[in-house]
Design a protein around this motif. Structure first.
Motif, mmCIF file in Angstrom:
data_model
loop_
_atom_site.group_PDB
_atom_site.id
_atom_site.type_symbol
_atom_site.label_atom_id
_atom_site.label_comp_id
_atom_site.label_asym_id
_atom_site.label_seq_id
_atom_site.Cartn_x
_atom_site.Cartn_y
_atom_site.Cartn_z
ATOM 1 N N GLY A 236 0.807 -1.204 0.000
ATOM 2 C CA GLY A 236 0.000 0.000 0.000
ATOM 3 C C GLY A 236 0.841 1.256 0.000
ATOM 4 O O GLY A 236 0.799 2.062 -0.925
ATOM 5 N N ASP A 237 1.652 1.412 1.027
ATOM 6 C CA ASP A 237 2.382 2.665 1.214
ATOM 7 C C ASP A 237 3.405 2.919 0.118
ATOM 8 O O ASP A 237 3.547 4.052 -0.356
ATOM 9 N N THR A 238 4.100 1.877 -0.314
ATOM 10 C CA THR A 238 5.168 2.105 -1.297
ATOM 11 C C THR A 238 4.612 2.434 -2.675
ATOM 12 O O THR A 238 5.104 3.352 -3.345
ATOM 13 N N THR A 239 3.577 1.723 -3.117
ATOM 14 C CA THR A 239 3.000 2.006 -4.432
ATOM 15 C C THR A 239 2.286 3.347 -4.423
ATOM 16 O O THR A 239 2.336 4.108 -5.404
ATOM 17 N N ASP A 240 1.624 3.662 -3.322
ATOM 18 C CA ASP A 240 1.002 4.965 -3.134
ATOM 19 C C ASP A 240 2.030 6.079 -3.374
ATOM 20 O O ASP A 240 1.842 6.976 -4.211
ATOM 21 N N LYS A 241 3.149 6.000 -2.694
ATOM 22 C CA LYS A 241 4.169 7.046 -2.814
ATOM 23 C C LYS A 241 4.857 7.020 -4.178
ATOM 24 O O LYS A 241 5.247 8.072 -4.712
ATOM 25 N N ALA A 242 5.001 5.833 -4.757
ATOM 26 C CA ALA A 242 5.636 5.738 -6.074
ATOM 27 C C ALA A 242 4.799 6.435 -7.142
ATOM 28 O O ALA A 242 5.333 7.183 -7.973
ATOM 29 N N ILE A 243 3.489 6.213 -7.133
ATOM 30 C CA ILE A 243 2.621 6.841 -8.136
ATOM 31 C C ILE A 243 2.623 8.354 -7.967
ATOM 32 O O ILE A 243 2.742 9.111 -8.945
ATOM 33 N N ALA A 244 2.523 8.821 -6.724
ATOM 34 C CA ALA A 244 2.558 10.264 -6.483
ATOM 35 C C ALA A 244 3.884 10.854 -6.932
ATOM 36 O O ALA A 244 3.925 11.937 -7.548
ATOM 37 N N SER A 245 4.976 10.147 -6.662
ATOM 38 C CA SER A 245 6.297 10.667 -7.013
ATOM 39 C C SER A 245 6.531 10.668 -8.517
ATOM 40 O O SER A 245 7.179 11.582 -9.055
ATOM 41 N N ILE A 246 6.042 9.643 -9.222
ATOM 42 C CA ILE A 246 6.179 9.637 -10.682
ATOM 43 C C ILE A 246 5.545 10.890 -11.274
ATOM 44 O O ILE A 246 6.141 11.591 -12.091
ATOM 45 N N PHE A 247 4.323 11.180 -10.841
ATOM 46 C CA PHE A 247 3.646 12.340 -11.411
ATOM 47 C C PHE A 247 4.302 13.644 -10.972
ATOM 48 O O PHE A 247 4.425 14.582 -11.774
ATOM 49 N N ALA A 248 4.742 13.711 -9.715
ATOM 50 C CA ALA A 248 5.449 14.915 -9.277
ATOM 51 C C ALA A 248 6.700 15.142 -10.126
ATOM 52 O O ALA A 248 6.958 16.255 -10.609
ATOM 53 N N ASN A 249 7.465 14.076 -10.345
ATOM 54 C CA ASN A 249 8.696 14.200 -11.136
ATOM 55 C C ASN A 249 8.397 14.584 -12.587
ATOM 56 O O ASN A 249 9.081 15.435 -13.177
ATOM 57 N N LEU A 250 7.390 13.939 -13.176
ATOM 58 C CA LEU A 250 7.071 14.235 -14.580
ATOM 59 C C LEU A 250 6.488 15.638 -14.735
ATOM 60 O O LEU A 250 6.795 16.349 -15.700
ATOM 61 N N LEU A 251 5.632 16.051 -13.794
ATOM 62 C CA LEU A 251 5.042 17.388 -13.891
ATOM 63 C C LEU A 251 6.097 18.482 -13.751
ATOM 64 O O LEU A 251 5.941 19.578 -14.311
ATOM 65 N N LEU A 252 7.173 18.187 -13.022
ATOM 66 C CA LEU A 252 8.271 19.143 -12.883
ATOM 67 C C LEU A 252 9.244 19.076 -14.055
ATOM 68 O O LEU A 252 10.163 19.900 -14.138
#
Length: 409
Positions: A236-252
């Motif tokens: 739960g926690d790791t995939t949750d943070k991975a998806i959020a981080s992918i989009f944060a990185n790509l949006l930046l």
């Protein structure tokens, strides 16, 4: 061996706000630190963390999990070694790869992603963390196990309590007590379900675990309960943070976002680079079995070693320009990034390599692609700058975005 005086303490607000400058200081000047508060040796260089995880010489164990995770999960596969570990892993691993993953669980992943996106598809705005990422992997795991998704709020409460317990480096007694209560509550919830499922096997993962047998060994109710607890928390926690981080990185990095939007085959690259650049789990502990010489000095037998994944994954001796997010880098091998041969360290390595890595990859590939379909012009909300939070695990706590709803043809 260096002391912690040269770098920000890992329990300090300065470190929590931005650990990456501290990681660089550690790698350069203090690759081996004795940390009094956690009673552990901290290592930060890629070569050292890789050596601990691969452990080809039997120098390191997971005996530390007796006190680190058993109080919240019960005894799990992570604590086992030798043949006992091999047999238990053989019991659970088939469900997370090959035909079972493709035939049974990809439709579950696709359906859960679509259902969540439907709640904001026409709104023009969403918080990708609260509206999607924190819910998606937990819903998938609940569905895979054949549990009631109406209990999502309970699952989320449990896994956040477990992650807080694991990251309780300062020893807060309230966090410890909450984590131990979670073990009791989860057992009271799961054990009757496991017993009922043994009597009425179905097509779900829980039934598979109940029926699995290798070399005459089957999992006990307690084994299954502990594995399900581990799966909910880790998955739960790791995939949750991975998806959020992918989009944060790509949006930046809009040029890389545009490339991924145009070619979805790049999603695994974006995931692998996110695991390297902003891994969901920043530290994993092991215990030394013997005296071991590492960069910066020697550690004695029988001590806890805190492996800084977040530091090792940005080691300039391993990656060129490591503080740059680049899905096209040629020193990260995407084809092996989700296997025990990975050259990033986010899933650990060796015999304790994350058993759910391919499940996480499937969730990310499907989820990111469906989100991009629903939000082709996705952009950060005006004035919002993504911020990572956390020490043990780390990721954006909010990610508000805007988009033009896609009208049906």
């Amino acid at each position: 061996m260096s002391t912690a005086q040269q770098v920000p303490d890992i329990l300090s607000p300065e470190f929590a706000a931005d650990p990456y400058p501290a990681y660089r200081l550690m790698r350069d000047a203090a690759p081996l630190i004795w940390h009094e508060a956690t009673q552990s040796y901290i290592i930060s260089r890629y070569e050292d963390v890789e050596r601990v995880f691969k452990d080809k010489s039997g120098e390191f164990t997971t005996d530390n999990y007796d006190w680190q995770i058993e109080p919240v999960h019960g005894k799990t596969i992570l604590q086992l070694s030798g043949r006992e570990h091999a047999v238990r892993r053989a019991l659970v691993a088939p469900a997370f790869r090959g035909a079972d993953l493709q035939e049974k669980f990809l439709p579950v992943i696709e359906r859960n992603s679509r259902e969540l996106i439907d709640t904001f598809r026409n709104s023009g705005s969403a918080d990708l963390v609260n509206d999607y990422a924190t819910r998606f992997p937990v819903n998938v795991i609940a569905d895979m196990l054949g549990l009631d998704k109406a209990d999502h709020a309970r699952f989320h409460h449990w896994y956040t309590s477990v992650i807080a317990f694991l990251g309780n480096l300062s020893g807060d007694p309230e966090v410890a007590a909450a984590g131990e209560r979670t073990r009791v509550e989860f057992a009271e919830y799961m054990l009757p379900i496991i017993q009922e499922r043994r009597e009425n096997l179905g097509d779900d993962l829980l039934s598979t675990l109940c029926a699995a047998e290798v070399d005459g060994v089957r999992m006990s109710d307690e084994d299954i309960k502990a594995f399900c607890s581990l799966l909910l928390a880790a998955g739960g926690d790791t995939t949750d943070k991975a998806i959020a981080s992918i989009f944060a990185n790509l949006l930046l990095h809009p040029d890389q976002l545009a490339a991924v939007r145009a070619n979805r085959d790049l999603i695994p690259r974006a995931f692998a680079e996110t695991l390297r650049y902003t891994p969901p789990v920043h530290m994993i502990m092991r215990q030394s079995a013997t005296e071991v010489k590492l960069s910066g000095g020697t550690i004695p037998a029988g001590v806890t070693v805190t492996c800084l994944i977040g530091a090792a994954n940005r080691d300039e001796s391993r990656y060129r320009d490591p503080d740059r997010f680049d899905i096209f880098r040629d020193d990260l091998t995407t084809t092996t990034a989700f296997s025990a041969a990975a050259d990033h360290l986010a899933f650990a390595l060796g015999r304790h390599f994350c058993v759910g890595a391919l499940l996480a990859k499937a969730e990310v590939e499907i989820g990111v692609s469906q989100l991009l379909d629903a939000m082709p012009d996705i952009r950060l909300a005006d004035g919002f700058d993504p911020v990572e939070e956390g020490v043990f695990t780390r990721g954006p706590q909010r990610l508000p975005v805007r988009f033009t709803p896609v009208t049906a043809a």
